[in-house]
Write a protein that holds these residues in place. Structure first.
Motif, PDB file in Angstrom:
ATOM      1  N   GLY A 105      -2.332 -22.017   5.894  1.00 23.03           N
ATOM      2  CA  GLY A 105      -1.644 -21.380   4.784  1.00 23.03           C
ATOM      3  C   GLY A 105      -2.484 -20.360   4.053  1.00 23.03           C
ATOM      4  N   ALA A 106      -3.295 -19.604   4.783  1.00 20.20           N
ATOM      5  CA  ALA A 106      -4.219 -18.664   4.151  1.00 20.20           C
ATOM      6  C   ALA A 106      -3.650 -17.263   4.034  1.00 20.20           C
ATOM      7  N   ASN A 107      -2.340 -17.131   4.116  1.00 19.63           N
ATOM      8  CA  ASN A 107      -1.739 -15.806   4.008  1.00 19.63           C
ATOM      9  C   ASN A 107      -1.487 -15.407   2.556  1.00 19.63           C
ATOM     10  N   THR A 108      -1.668 -16.363   1.617  1.00 26.71           N
ATOM     11  CA  THR A 108      -1.399 -16.068   0.212  1.00 26.71           C
ATOM     12  C   THR A 108      -2.161 -17.049  -0.670  1.00 26.71           C
ATOM     13  N   GLY A 109      -2.169 -16.789  -1.973  1.00 27.14           N
ATOM     14  CA  GLY A 109      -2.687 -17.735  -2.942  1.00 27.14           C
ATOM     15  C   GLY A 109      -4.139 -18.123  -2.746  1.00 27.14           C
ATOM     16  N   ILE A 110      -4.439 -19.400  -3.040  1.00 25.35           N
ATOM     17  CA  ILE A 110      -5.829 -19.848  -2.986  1.00 25.35           C
ATOM     18  C   ILE A 110      -6.358 -19.888  -1.554  1.00 25.35           C
ATOM     19  N   GLY A 111      -5.476 -20.050  -0.579  1.00 28.30           N
ATOM     20  CA  GLY A 111      -5.916 -20.022   0.810  1.00 28.30           C
ATOM     21  C   GLY A 111      -6.449 -18.655   1.197  1.00 28.30           C
ATOM     22  N   LEU A 112      -5.748 -17.616   0.783  1.00 30.53           N
ATOM     23  CA  LEU A 112      -6.184 -16.250   1.063  1.00 30.53           C
ATOM     24  C   LEU A 112      -7.485 -15.939   0.338  1.00 30.53           C
ATOM     25  N   GLU A 113      -7.589 -16.330  -0.921  1.00 25.72           N
ATOM     26  CA  GLU A 113      -8.822 -16.070  -1.671  1.00 25.72           C
ATOM     27  C   GLU A 113      -9.999 -16.846  -1.088  1.00 25.72           C
TER      28      GLU A 113
ATOM     29  N   ILE B 278     -10.074 -26.388   6.535  1.00 16.48           N
ATOM     30  CA  ILE B 278      -9.537 -26.461   5.174  1.00 16.48           C
ATOM     31  C   ILE B 278      -8.021 -26.618   5.257  1.00 16.48           C
ATOM     32  N   ASN B 279      -7.560 -27.824   4.970  1.00 14.02           N
ATOM     33  CA  ASN B 279      -6.130 -28.135   4.970  1.00 14.02           C
ATOM     34  C   ASN B 279      -5.552 -27.710   3.625  1.00 14.02           C
ATOM     35  N   ASN B 280      -5.173 -26.456   3.544  1.00 13.08           N
ATOM     36  CA  ASN B 280      -4.785 -25.822   2.291  1.00 13.08           C
ATOM     37  C   ASN B 280      -3.272 -25.673   2.126  1.00 13.08           C
TER      38      ASN B 280
ATOM     39  N   ASN C 210       2.902 -31.656   3.819  1.00 14.36           N
ATOM     40  CA  ASN C 210       1.688 -31.860   3.029  1.00 14.36           C
ATOM     41  C   ASN C 210       0.793 -32.962   3.577  1.00 14.36           C
ATOM     42  N   HIS C 211       1.412 -34.018   4.112  1.00 14.32           N
ATOM     43  CA  HIS C 211       0.590 -35.109   4.646  1.00 14.32           C
ATOM     44  C   HIS C 211       0.622 -35.195   6.172  1.00 14.32           C
ATOM     45  N   LEU C 212       1.780 -35.486   6.753  1.00 16.90           N
ATOM     46  CA  LEU C 212       1.812 -35.750   8.196  1.00 16.90           C
ATOM     47  C   LEU C 212       1.323 -34.562   9.015  1.00 16.90           C
TER      48      LEU C 212
END
Length: 310
Positions: free
Chosen positions: A28-36, A107-109, A131-133
């Motif tokens: 999920g690093a395309n936006t938000g804290i994952g991208l930063e 990093i499981n973001n 979020n979990h599985l």
């Protein structure tokens, strides 16, 4: 490791630690804290794999990383991953295991929050499933590679919202009875912390560390469903009223990424595992998140639901 090392001041990372030769996967690093987080780690000379559901948005994120870091194109890689699909997770993991020689940091973001009731492709409540599985399956499928890359780290982005869940609904994990988006989200975040507890126990002696964290209340796309006008008009009104408050009080995505970065790079955490962090320091999780028997039970149930136990 010297005890006087301090990689953060307050809630900001101050360390100039580099990650040359290290490979990182961030979901999920395309936006938000994952991208930063991706931008920061590329600046530290890491090779970062952005794992996202939308290749188009991930490509845009890659462009921003290159622009802000002036890195070589080979430093930031985009791969498809849909955490709501076990098949997609298996395909992604197989690709990583086949093509990557090492994986130093996972990093499981990625995550979803307060979304309308729905199911993953495998039939699980969406927040429980993603979020979990989803991250449970992904981590386990990449675990051998992570172990071979030791010393290595697994970082799981949870939330302080886990404290709002007093216990796991073992008899109704999908919350099909009296569904509440808020309850489902909080339960999934409690599961994140319990997952890290059991993961750390199982990784003892491998030189692989696992951390759970609360990024803070951050102004990102994660809030989009809370104010979804397609669900009810009052939510659209709430969005208008809340916007200036969120702008003033919530952390920026850069600030929200700091604890993820800290857990990924801080040398003083080399021999620390299974802890819960907030504002770049160890903090107390809820009493429910400290129950190691519950963590073990969640692991065993998750193995069964994801097919890892067969």
């Amino acid at each position: 490791m010297p005890s006087n090392i301090k990689s953060a001041s307050g809630s900001w990372v101050r360390s100039n630690v580099t990650l040359t030769g290290k490979t990182v996967v961030i979901t999920g690093a395309n936006t938000g804290i994952g991208l930063e987080t991706a931008i920061d780690l590329v600046k530290r000379d890491a090779r970062v794999i952005i794992a996202c559901r939308s290749l188009e948005r991930a490509g845009e994120a890659k462009g921003r990383v290159i622009k802000e870091t002036e890195c070589d194109d080979s430093k930031i890689i985009v791969k498809h991953l849909d955490l709501s699909s076990f098949d997609s997770i298996k395909q992604f993991a197989a690709d990583i295991n086949e093509t990557e020689e090492r994986l130093d940091i996972l990093i499981n973001n990625a995550g979803v929050m307060l979304c309308p009731e729905g199911k993953t492709k495998d039939g699980f409540e969406i927040q429980f499933g993603v979020n979990h599985l989803g991250h449970f399956l992904l981590t386990n499928l990449l675990l051998d590679l992570i172990k071979r890359s030791a010393p290595s780290r697994i970082v799981v982005v949870s939330s302080g919202a886990h404290k709002q869940c007093g216990k796991i609904r073992w008899n109704d994990l999908n919350m099909s009875k009296n569904y509440s988006a808020g309850d489902a989200y909080c339960q999934s975040k409690l599961m994140n912390v319990l997952f890290v507890k059991e993961l750390a126990a199982r990784l003892e002696g491998t030189n692989v560390s696992a951390y759970a964290l609360h990024p803070g209340v951050v102004q990102t796309d994660l809030w989009r469903h809370l104010y979804d006008g397609n669900v009810s008009c009052w939510r659209s009104c709430l969005n208008c009223c809340m916007y200036p408050i969120r702008k003033a009080a919530f952390k920026t995505a850069v600030h929200g990424a700091q604890t993820s970065i800290y857990c990924a790079i801080a040398p003083e955490l080399e021999n620390v595992s299974g802890k819960y962090f907030s504002d770049c320091k160890i903090t107390n999780e809820s009493n429910a998140a400290k129950k190691l028997d519950e963590a073990k039970r969640l692991w065993e149930v998750s193995e069964e639901l994801t097919g890892l136990s067969s």
